[in-house]
Design an enzyme around this catalytic site. Structure first.
Site, short mmCIF file in Angstrom:
data_model
loop_
_atom_site.label_atom_id
_atom_site.label_comp_id
_atom_site.label_asym_id
_atom_site.label_seq_id
_atom_site.Cartn_x
_atom_site.Cartn_y
_atom_site.Cartn_z
N HIS A 45 0.82 -1.22 0.00
CA HIS A 45 0.00 0.00 0.00
C HIS A 45 0.85 1.27 0.00
O HIS A 45 0.69 2.11 -0.89
CB HIS A 45 -0.98 -0.02 1.18
CG HIS A 45 -1.68 1.27 1.40
ND1 HIS A 45 -2.54 1.82 0.46
CD2 HIS A 45 -1.65 2.15 2.45
CE1 HIS A 45 -3.00 2.98 0.92
NE2 HIS A 45 -2.47 3.20 2.12
N HIS A 69 3.75 6.83 5.48
CA HIS A 69 2.57 7.52 6.03
C HIS A 69 1.81 6.73 7.08
O HIS A 69 1.06 7.31 7.86
CB HIS A 69 1.63 7.98 4.90
CG HIS A 69 0.82 6.87 4.28
ND1 HIS A 69 1.30 6.09 3.25
CD2 HIS A 69 -0.43 6.43 4.53
CE1 HIS A 69 0.37 5.22 2.89
NE2 HIS A 69 -0.69 5.41 3.66
N GLU A 73 0.83 5.47 12.73
CA GLU A 73 -0.55 5.08 13.08
C GLU A 73 -0.71 3.57 13.22
O GLU A 73 -1.45 3.11 14.11
CB GLU A 73 -1.52 5.61 12.01
CG GLU A 73 -2.98 5.35 12.34
CD GLU A 73 -3.93 6.01 11.34
OE1 GLU A 73 -5.13 6.08 11.64
OE2 GLU A 73 -3.45 6.45 10.28
N ASP A 74 -0.02 2.80 12.39
CA ASP A 74 -0.31 1.36 12.31
C ASP A 74 0.81 0.45 12.79
O ASP A 74 0.71 -0.78 12.65
CB ASP A 74 -0.66 0.99 10.87
CG ASP A 74 -1.97 1.62 10.42
OD1 ASP A 74 -2.80 1.94 11.29
OD2 ASP A 74 -2.16 1.80 9.20
N ASP A 120 -3.36 8.37 -1.00
CA ASP A 120 -3.75 7.29 -0.08
C ASP A 120 -5.14 6.77 -0.43
O ASP A 120 -5.37 5.56 -0.54
CB ASP A 120 -3.71 7.83 1.35
CG ASP A 120 -4.05 6.78 2.39
OD1 ASP A 120 -3.74 5.60 2.19
OD2 ASP A 120 -4.62 7.16 3.45
#
Length: 250
Positions: A45, A69, A73-74, A120
């Site tokens: 991704h 990016h 967050e992940d 995104d």
């Protein structure tokens, strides 16, 4: 390192190419073991996002931010480590996207953060078949109502066209075939109607635009769609008055 990363790195001077390659290796390490709903490794991704950015002519910090990016967050990547490895500019872009995801406000975001958001969303729309039908509908409507106009405002015509086609194909699979002539005709009519809805109350715009879009897809040819659009434009002022009266009551 994937061929796509080598391809985009090759577009830039050696020092910039090495930074892009480093961003890929960093992201691949932190996303190791993660998978997309499609079953693909998660790193696929951010790679696709960075490819979109590079092919759109974006600068190296933004291309690197595309690769990085999702690491804050992940994954468990500390933000201080990201800053130490890539500096304040790239870190600010990644943080800006995270802030945008949380706030939902496009008004205060930096231009490059908005472009990152569009890239995104583009890859997420390209793989939208792997999420639930309800989420497909929600994301497609949001894309048409918010992100397609944003891409238009930023002058990103290729991204805008791809987002619009993917969203329409998801919402109206039985009516929409992505052929260039049909897509262009529908796009022009819909954009004209989207602009004209400024006369309507904000809360009513999306509902009316979705209904008109469905009707446009049911029409057989370009001439009929143009006539339909002109008729709607001619009655827009009257419709606005009626809708506002209905919303405000007696």
């Amino acid at each position: 390192m994937p061929e796509l990363v080598a391809e985009i790195a090759g577009q830039y001077p050696d020092a910039d190419a090495r930074l892009i390659e480093h961003a890929y290796m960093f992201a691949a390490y932190w996303h190791r073991g993660q998978a997309r709903r499609s079953g693909d490794p998660y790193i696929s991704h951010p790679v696709e996002v960075s490819v979109t950015l590079a092919r759109s002519g974006c600068d190296v910090p933004l291309v690197c931010a595309g690769l990085l990016h999702d690491v804050i967050e992940d994954t468990d990547c500390p933000i201080d480590l990201l800053r130490a490895e890539f500096g304040e500019e790239i870190t600010a872009l990644v943080q800006g996207l995270l802030t945008l995801h949380k706030s939902g406000s496009l008004d205060t975001a930096e231009r490059r953060v908005l472009i990152l958001k569009l890239a995104d969303r583009l890859h997420n729309m390209q793989t939208i078949r792997f999420v639930s039908p309800a989420k497909q509908q929600h994301k497609s409507r949001e894309t048409l109502e918010i992100l397609v106009p944003l891409a238009d405002r930023l002058g990103l015509d290729t991204i805008r066209t791809q987002l619009e086609s993917l969203a329409l194909a998801t919402l109206y699979p039985e009516r929409f075939t992505v052929h260039s002539g049909l897509a262009r005709s529908l796009r022009i009519s819909r954009r004209v109607l989207a602009i004209s809805t400024v006369l309507l109350p904000t809360a009513a715009r999306a509902r009316w635009l979705e209904e008109w879009t469905a009707e446009l897809h049911a029409l057989p040819d370009r001439r009929t769609r143009a006539r339909f659009t002109l008729q709607l434009l001619g009655g827009m002022t009257r419709l606005a008055v009626v809708v506002r009266r209905t919303n405000t009551g007696p």
